[in-house]
Design an enzyme around this catalytic site. Structure first.
Site, PDB file in Angstrom:
ATOM      1  N   GLU A   1      -7.379   0.428  -4.324  1.00  0.00           N
ATOM      2  CA  GLU A   1      -7.338   0.253  -2.871  1.00  0.00           C
ATOM      3  C   GLU A   1      -8.633  -0.325  -2.288  1.00  0.00           C
ATOM      4  O   GLU A   1      -8.572  -1.248  -1.456  1.00  0.00           O
ATOM      5  CB  GLU A   1      -6.966   1.589  -2.213  1.00  0.00           C
ATOM      6  CG  GLU A   1      -5.501   1.923  -2.455  1.00  0.00           C
ATOM      7  CD  GLU A   1      -5.155   3.399  -2.289  1.00  0.00           C
ATOM      8  OE1 GLU A   1      -6.008   4.151  -1.774  1.00  0.00           O
ATOM      9  OE2 GLU A   1      -4.047   3.783  -2.680  1.00  0.00           O
TER      10      GLU A   1
ATOM     11  N   LYS B   1       2.472  11.515  -3.110  1.00  0.00           N
ATOM     12  CA  LYS B   1       1.473  10.820  -3.934  1.00  0.00           C
ATOM     13  C   LYS B   1       0.565  11.808  -4.662  1.00  0.00           C
ATOM     14  O   LYS B   1       0.053  11.521  -5.732  1.00  0.00           O
ATOM     15  CB  LYS B   1       0.649   9.895  -3.037  1.00  0.00           C
ATOM     16  CG  LYS B   1      -0.254   8.919  -3.764  1.00  0.00           C
ATOM     17  CD  LYS B   1      -0.767   7.896  -2.772  1.00  0.00           C
ATOM     18  CE  LYS B   1      -1.790   6.959  -3.375  1.00  0.00           C
ATOM     19  NZ  LYS B   1      -2.232   5.969  -2.365  1.00  0.00           N
TER      20      LYS B   1
ATOM     21  N   ASP C   1       0.875  -1.171   0.000  1.00  0.00           N
ATOM     22  CA  ASP C   1       0.000   0.000   0.000  1.00  0.00           C
ATOM     23  C   ASP C   1       0.911   1.219   0.000  1.00  0.00           C
ATOM     24  O   ASP C   1       1.541   1.538   1.006  1.00  0.00           O
ATOM     25  CB  ASP C   1      -0.895  -0.020   1.254  1.00  0.00           C
ATOM     26  CG  ASP C   1      -1.717   1.259   1.428  1.00  0.00           C
ATOM     27  OD1 ASP C   1      -1.700   2.118   0.522  1.00  0.00           O
ATOM     28  OD2 ASP C   1      -2.377   1.387   2.490  1.00  0.00           O
TER      29      ASP C   1
ATOM     30  N   ASP D   1     -13.273   4.811   2.188  1.00  0.00           N
ATOM     31  CA  ASP D   1     -11.843   4.969   2.485  1.00  0.00           C
ATOM     32  C   ASP D   1     -11.487   6.437   2.649  1.00  0.00           C
ATOM     33  O   ASP D   1     -11.397   7.186   1.672  1.00  0.00           O
ATOM     34  CB  ASP D   1     -11.018   4.331   1.353  1.00  0.00           C
ATOM     35  CG  ASP D   1      -9.500   4.493   1.549  1.00  0.00           C
ATOM     36  OD1 ASP D   1      -9.081   5.237   2.467  1.00  0.00           O
ATOM     37  OD2 ASP D   1      -8.748   3.890   0.778  1.00  0.00           O
TER      38      ASP D   1
HETATM   39  P1  ADP Z   1      -3.143   7.198   3.376  1.00  0.00           P
HETATM   40  O1  ADP Z   1      -3.909   6.038   2.825  1.00  0.00           O
HETATM   41  O2  ADP Z   1      -3.575   8.504   2.786  1.00  0.00           O
HETATM   42  O3  ADP Z   1      -1.677   7.033   3.382  1.00  0.00           O
HETATM   43  P2  ADP Z   1      -3.799   6.354   6.082  1.00  0.00           P
HETATM   44  O4  ADP Z   1      -4.894   5.380   5.830  1.00  0.00           O
HETATM   45  O5  ADP Z   1      -2.529   5.847   6.641  1.00  0.00           O
HETATM   46  O6  ADP Z   1      -3.583   7.337   4.877  1.00  0.00           O
HETATM   47  O7  ADP Z   1      -4.385   7.442   7.054  1.00  0.00           O
HETATM   48  C1  ADP Z   1      -3.613   8.508   7.430  1.00  0.00           C
HETATM   49  C2  ADP Z   1      -4.484   9.552   8.024  1.00  0.00           C
HETATM   50  O8  ADP Z   1      -5.190   9.014   9.126  1.00  0.00           O
HETATM   51  C3  ADP Z   1      -3.689  10.723   8.523  1.00  0.00           C
HETATM   52  O9  ADP Z   1      -4.345  11.933   8.182  1.00  0.00           O
HETATM   53  C4  ADP Z   1      -3.678  10.487  10.015  1.00  0.00           C
HETATM   54  O10 ADP Z   1      -3.522  11.712  10.722  1.00  0.00           O
HETATM   55  C5  ADP Z   1      -5.055   9.899  10.213  1.00  0.00           C
HETATM   56  N1  ADP Z   1      -5.183   9.132  11.431  1.00  0.00           N
HETATM   57  C6  ADP Z   1      -4.431   8.063  11.828  1.00  0.00           C
HETATM   58  N2  ADP Z   1      -4.837   7.624  13.021  1.00  0.00           N
HETATM   59  C7  ADP Z   1      -5.872   8.431  13.385  1.00  0.00           C
HETATM   60  C8  ADP Z   1      -6.725   8.483  14.527  1.00  0.00           C
HETATM   61  N3  ADP Z   1      -6.581   7.638  15.552  1.00  0.00           N
HETATM   62  N4  ADP Z   1      -7.676   9.457  14.558  1.00  0.00           N
HETATM   63  C9  ADP Z   1      -7.827  10.317  13.545  1.00  0.00           C
HETATM   64  N5  ADP Z   1      -7.064  10.309  12.440  1.00  0.00           N
HETATM   65  C10 ADP Z   1      -6.103   9.388  12.375  1.00  0.00           C
HETATM   66 MG    MG Z   2      -4.799   4.597   2.042  1.00  0.00          MG
END
Ligand code: ADP
Ligand code: MG
Length: 632
Positions: A172, A71, A9, A194
């Site tokens: 995804e 990205k 991912d 998502d």
């Molecule tokens: P991406 O797919 O865009 O890389 P992720 O699925 O890893 O992203 O999600 C990242 C986002 O989730 C970030 O904006 C992060 O701040 C937020 N995030 C992660 N944990 C939490 C949480 N416990 N509460 C709120 N937001 C969260």
């Molecule tokens: Mg993601």
């Protein structure tokens, strides 16, 4: 096992690598024991590349040597990213030309977005190599359902640069549904919601007899946790200005510190009713603010409400009502926010799945897909995967109109054929301009590629029968071919993204160190610019011999002579930008000449001569696009 394929991912915010252990996908941790690798890349003071958690401190200490959210720039052109440039501290190379692949500055060096993503992929590969104690060379990589062709190509390029053979790109949301093993349900409708750091995707999947079909996708490529962070940063900056009389909005280091603090506060509020936002500002001042969850929820409501429209649209496209959804899957770190879960539950009228970690579920699904590709286990053997193309694909026809060939939300792999003809008597070349998007006019759609079908025998307009075939392969990459059926003339291309890297560029990035790749790149730029200069100068010579030349005013001729001289002067030098600038200027200056040549060629043709006899040649004019054919 030598043919091990991992699932990756490659996220905007975080990236992960996973593999299939028996019949269960598991995430491979880094040396630090952590599963998530932040998609952050930095250069240390010795110009060594640092990736992930270790790179994060550079965002604050030396922000000019670090980059995140790359990205958002994958496969994009400078005009696509004005919004990002306002919101994110990307520092572009200052010598970028229009249409050139973007380059991001880290310290004194510059890198393309695929190169930066490749650093993240290399880190994941290193983690997997260490875990298996053997090199991993094959991967499945996930992309948002909304990624267009250029963005998909850029992702594949990143994989290759990192030394990974990318066997498949998977959307995804499709991966997430695989991770939940929802195929075992046999029949039903699944909605995958998502909300990550940078993108929002909603997908509606239909399961029949254990086979997945994505029946609709929608979303917003500019919506996610980053928007929440940016909102909180703006509020904090306003507070600091208002209460403390301090404007730190232009202080990169201070803003980065605030960003870190608001993310911590946001995450805390997902599991506790209140928190304190605390930032140490330059000059030793402290900014403190208590935030209650309720207040936070009010603030972010407009952001999370923006997910409702795309969900409704996806349901509409799928021809479904919310109550017809059987399962809802949550993906993305931002779905940990309780208020988001409330919203999703209300919208789809059922409790979403939350058993798997929402920021790991996509990588886990990628591992399941990887396992299917490697021959699979019994668990996945009979599983068929179907995806859809998120945007319509077509070509430009006479009058600058878009003619759609494959409609959006078509299941891929997909292919379709349409017939066209010429619009001018004796037209021997047709221009095929490949477009992506839903708009009626070609200029409003995204231009994916242009190519020409040449050498059609001279025939009156409307007689040639040009068959245009579109094929979208399983990766979502488009192949286009055109064939004039009366003569059998053919032309074909794999659509390269408008702002993508050429195969040669990718090769050089793989083979060479990044330093010499840059030199190579520059050298090639010079060669290409010189070639182009030669072409335009030759076309100009031809133009001067055409009757159209006599119709120019002496001022116009003088200006052209001056531009021609300027191009001749810089042509032999090593400065490709100077050559490009001179080419552009000459192109601009000869525009009217080109138009006049076209007019006279057309009127000659109308007088009974064919286009071949008229001096069209390879003048600086482009062939006409195809016309819609009357016959079918
Ligand atoms: P991406 O797919 O865009 O890389 P992720 O699925 O890893 O992203 O999600 C990242 C986002 O989730 C970030 O904006 C992060 O701040 C937020 N995030 C992660 N944990 C939490 C949480 N416990 N509460 C709120 N937001 C969260
Ligand atoms: Mg993601």
């Amino acid at each position: 096992m030598t043919d091990r394929i991992v699932g990756i991912d490659l996220g905007t915010t975080n990236s992960l690598v996973a593999f299939m252990q028996g019949d269960r996908p598991v995430v491979i941790p880094g040396a630090d024991g952590v599963n998530l690798v932040p998609s952050v890349v930095a250069l240390d003071d010795k110009d060594q590349i640092i990736v992930g958690n270790a790179a994060r401190k550079y965002l604050i200490e030396t922000p000019e040597r670090a980059v995140y959210s790359i990205k958002r720039l994958m496969g994009r052109g400078i005009e696509d990213i004005q919004q990002e440039l306002k919101l994110f501290p990307f520092r572009l190379a200052d010598d970028l030309q229009t249409g050139e692949v973007l380059r991001i500055r880290l310290g004194e060096r510059t890198f393309t977005p695929p190169e930066i993503s490749a650093f993240v992929l290399r880190q994941l590969k290193r983690n997997a190599d260490r875990f298996f104690n053997a090199p991993v060379t094959k991967a499945v990589i996930t992309v948002p359902a909304y990624f267009n062709d250029a963005q998909r190509q850029a992702t594949k390029d990143a994989g290759r640069i990192a030394g990974l053979e990318v066997l498949r790109l998977v959307n995804e949301p499709t991966a997430a549904s695989l991770a939940y093993g929802l195929d075992k349900k046999q029949n039903g409708i699944v909605a995958v919601y998502d909300l990550g750091g940078g993108t929002f995707d909603i997908s509606i999947l239909k399961l029949h007899d254990g086979i997945f079909e994505v029946v609709a996708t929608n979303g917003d490529t500019h919506l996610g946790g980053d928007d929440i962070d940016n909102l909180l940063i703006t509020i904090a900056l306003d507070d600091i200005r208002g209460d403390m009389g301090l404007d730190v909005s232009r202080d990169g280091e201070a803003v980065a510190t605030i960003r870190k603090a608001v993310i911590e506060a946001k995450i805390a509020l997902s599991s506790q009713p209140a928190t304190t936002l605390e930032v140490e500002l330059p000059g030793g001042k402290h900014y403190l603010r208590k935030i209650a969850r309720e207040q936070f929820e009010q603030l972010i409501q407009p952001i999370i409400d923006r997910t409702v429209g795309p969900c409704k649209q996806a349901l509409k496209d799928a021809g479904l009502k919310p109550e017809q959804i059987d399962e809802v899957v949550l993906v993305g770190g931002s779905t940990r926010i309780p208020k988001v879960r409330v919203l999703v539950e209300a919208m789809f009228q059922r409790k979403p799945h939350t058993d798997l970690n929402p920021d790991e579920v996509v990588a886990l699904g990628a591992a399941v897909q990887a396992n299917i590709l490697s021959g699979g286990s019994e668990a996945t053997e009979n599983m068929l995967l179907l995806d859809v193309t998120p945007l319509s694909l077509g070509i430009e026809v006479a009058g600058g109109v878009t003619d759609k060939i494959i409609l959006r939300n078509s299941t891929i792999p997909a292919s379709a054929t349409q017939h066209y003809t010429t619009q001018v008597d004796g037209q021997t070349n047709v221009a095929i301009h490949v477009l992506q998007g839903e708009r009626e006019l070609a200029k409003d759609c995204r231009s994916l590629a242009r190519f020409e079908l040449k050498g059609i025998p001279s025939m009156p307009a409307g007689i040639p029968r040009v068959e245009v075939k579109f094929l979208i392969d399983a990766n979502g990459i488009l192949h286009v071919s055109a064939r004039e059926q009366r003569s059998g003339k053919e032309a074909e291309i794999e659509v390269q993204p408008s702002y993508g890297l050429t195969d040669e560029q990718v090769e050089s990035m793989i083979l060479d160190s990044f330093d010499s790749a840059e030199e190579d790149f520059r050298e090639r730029q010079v060669i290409e610019a010189r070639n182009e200069a030669g072409t335009i100068l030759a076309a100009l010579e031809k133009g001067k011999r055409s009757p159209a030349w006599g119709q120019l005013t002496s001022a116009e001729k003088k200006r052209i002579a001056k531009l021609e001289k300027a191009l001749n002067e810089v042509k032999s030098e090593d400065d490709y930008q100077a050559i490009r600038t001179a080419i552009d200027a000459l192109n601009q200056g000869t525009m009217r000449l080109a138009e006049l040549m076209m007019d006279s060629a057309v009127s000659t043709a109308l007088k009974g001569k064919t286009m071949d006899q008229a001096d069209m040649g390879e003048g600086p004019d482009a062939p006409h696009p195809v016309a819609k054919a009357e016959f079918e």
